[in-house]
Design an enzyme around this catalytic site. Sequence first.
Site, PDB file in Angstrom:
ATOM      1  N   GLY A 176      -5.126  -4.835   7.342  1.00  0.00           N
ATOM      2  CA  GLY A 176      -6.223  -3.874   7.423  1.00  0.00           C
ATOM      3  C   GLY A 176      -7.290  -4.175   8.442  1.00  0.00           C
ATOM      4  O   GLY A 176      -7.822  -3.256   9.085  1.00  0.00           O
ATOM      5  N   GLY A 189     -10.337  -2.971   3.057  1.00  0.00           N
ATOM      6  CA  GLY A 189      -9.397  -2.846   4.171  1.00  0.00           C
ATOM      7  C   GLY A 189      -9.505  -1.502   4.862  1.00  0.00           C
ATOM      8  O   GLY A 189     -10.509  -0.793   4.751  1.00  0.00           O
ATOM      9  N   ARG A 239     -14.267  -7.579   0.015  1.00  0.00           N
ATOM     10  CA  ARG A 239     -13.503  -7.168   1.205  1.00  0.00           C
ATOM     11  C   ARG A 239     -12.897  -5.759   1.022  1.00  0.00           C
ATOM     12  O   ARG A 239     -12.325  -5.430  -0.010  1.00  0.00           O
ATOM     13  CB  ARG A 239     -12.384  -8.192   1.447  1.00  0.00           C
ATOM     14  CG  ARG A 239     -11.494  -7.894   2.659  1.00  0.00           C
ATOM     15  CD  ARG A 239     -10.235  -7.132   2.273  1.00  0.00           C
ATOM     16  NE  ARG A 239      -9.334  -7.006   3.416  1.00  0.00           N
ATOM     17  CZ  ARG A 239      -8.257  -6.221   3.424  1.00  0.00           C
ATOM     18  NH1 ARG A 239      -7.946  -5.501   2.383  1.00  0.00           N
ATOM     19  NH2 ARG A 239      -7.496  -6.158   4.489  1.00  0.00           N
ATOM     20  N   THR A 281       0.843  -1.203   0.000  1.00  0.00           N
ATOM     21  CA  THR A 281       0.000   0.000   0.000  1.00  0.00           C
ATOM     22  C   THR A 281       0.878   1.253   0.000  1.00  0.00           C
ATOM     23  O   THR A 281       1.999   1.213   0.507  1.00  0.00           O
ATOM     24  CB  THR A 281      -0.857  -0.032   1.282  1.00  0.00           C
ATOM     25  OG1 THR A 281      -1.767  -1.105   1.168  1.00  0.00           O
ATOM     26  CG2 THR A 281      -1.601   1.258   1.523  1.00  0.00           C
ATOM     27  N   THR A 287      -0.343   1.374   6.938  1.00  0.00           N
ATOM     28  CA  THR A 287      -0.216   0.218   6.057  1.00  0.00           C
ATOM     29  C   THR A 287      -0.036  -1.019   6.914  1.00  0.00           C
ATOM     30  O   THR A 287       0.679  -0.994   7.901  1.00  0.00           O
ATOM     31  CB  THR A 287       0.975   0.372   5.094  1.00  0.00           C
ATOM     32  OG1 THR A 287       1.139  -0.874   4.397  1.00  0.00           O
ATOM     33  CG2 THR A 287       2.270   0.718   5.790  1.00  0.00           C
ATOM     34  N   GLY A 288      -0.710  -2.077   6.531  1.00  0.00           N
ATOM     35  CA  GLY A 288      -0.588  -3.296   7.322  1.00  0.00           C
ATOM     36  C   GLY A 288      -1.832  -4.144   7.191  1.00  0.00           C
ATOM     37  O   GLY A 288      -2.606  -3.979   6.240  1.00  0.00           O
TER      38      GLY A 288
HETATM   39  N1  ASP Z   1      -3.817  -2.073   4.757  1.00  0.00           N
HETATM   40  C1  ASP Z   1      -4.048  -2.612   3.459  1.00  0.00           C
HETATM   41  C2  ASP Z   1      -5.287  -3.468   3.485  1.00  0.00           C
HETATM   42  O1  ASP Z   1      -5.477  -4.194   4.438  1.00  0.00           O
HETATM   43  C3  ASP Z   1      -2.930  -3.424   2.959  1.00  0.00           C
HETATM   44  C4  ASP Z   1      -1.555  -2.828   3.096  1.00  0.00           C
HETATM   45  O2  ASP Z   1      -1.360  -1.888   3.838  1.00  0.00           O
HETATM   46  O3  ASP Z   1      -0.663  -3.277   2.419  1.00  0.00           O
HETATM   47  O4  ASP Z   1      -6.026  -3.447   2.526  1.00  0.00           O
END
Ligand code: ASP
Length: 351
Positions: free
Chosen positions: A265, A241, A239, A211, A262-263
């Site tokens: 979600g 996030g 889905r 992300t 980011t992470g």
């Molecule tokens: N946070 C994003 C999600 O869960 C994914 C990511 O941060 O890479 O969609």
Amino acid sequence: MKIFKLFSIFLFLIVFSCVSSTKNDNFDVAKTPKFAIAIHGGAGTILKSQMSDSLEKAYTEVLTRAVQSGHNVLSTGGSALDAVEASINILEDSPLFNAGKGAVFTHDRTNELDASIMDGSSLNAGAVAGVKHIKNPINLARSVMEASPHVFMYGEGAEAFAQDQGFTMVDQEYFFTKSRFDHLMRVQNTQEPTSAAVFYDPILKDSKFGTVGCVALDQNGNLAAGTSTGGMTNKRFGRIGDAPVIGAGTYANNKSCAVSATGWGEYFIRGVVAHDIAAMMEYGGLDLASATSVVIDKKIPELGGDGGVIAMDNQGNISMRFNTEGMYRAQIDVDGQLKVGIYKSDALLTK
Ligand code: ASP
């Protein structure tokens, strides 16, 4: 005579205080306004041992170009919102990141994109989710904020609005990259999902990173934040996030800070990560680094999630905190210093 003496002392004091206050005013005027910018390109298991020199160089080049482009906007007096958009557009256009071109694939082999943006001066915000034909979803999020009475639009409705606004639509093929498609194949061959519960399978834990996001402070003292993503590989059932969820993946408030996350979600939504950081600063008086630490070092891991944030306070201080092996990141601070980091060991950026 005595009265005259007292009057002269009084007059002297008035003149003196005027002179010193003029001095202070002049000093303030002479002070150049602060501005700064920080970006991320996702957090996850990013290990030097798994990275080739040429790939590392490619990531560093795009991160540098993206942060510089936002910084150019700020240095010429542009708004934090424009800077956020400019930086994110470069990351969205690069196949290296999971946003725009290079977005991950859903279970049905489509690409569904999410994005959001927030203006810290007005607390206005815009977000889109599940769009399939928008080249730069962050631009559409901004249009939702500025050209509609709404905050959050999804799917076909969001795309109809985009067409109304004159956005050029792209085919799904535009988003195709071989590496993301191969990743989907690997994930699907590892375990064929049968239910929504598979989202929490540890094998899929690293299927979602890449992300992109940006936080900025402009010369007028306004903060802004934005986040854009393809979500997670193999996602199903529409889905969505945290990235397009205001308060979870993105938040900005001039009173406290701007945050892009980011992470994993699901955990970032449950932890209301971005707003939590801002609230700890606004209501609890915490400084930026302490607030990001509470959420990323404690709250999210305790829930079972992982990831990171970039955050900036209204003085331009930057915090880049993550609990993963790495986070693609770059910043140009209030002193104009450019720093780029990828791994945890690039310690200077982990504050
Ligand atoms: N946070 C994003 C999600 O869960 C994914 C990511 O941060 O890479 O969609």
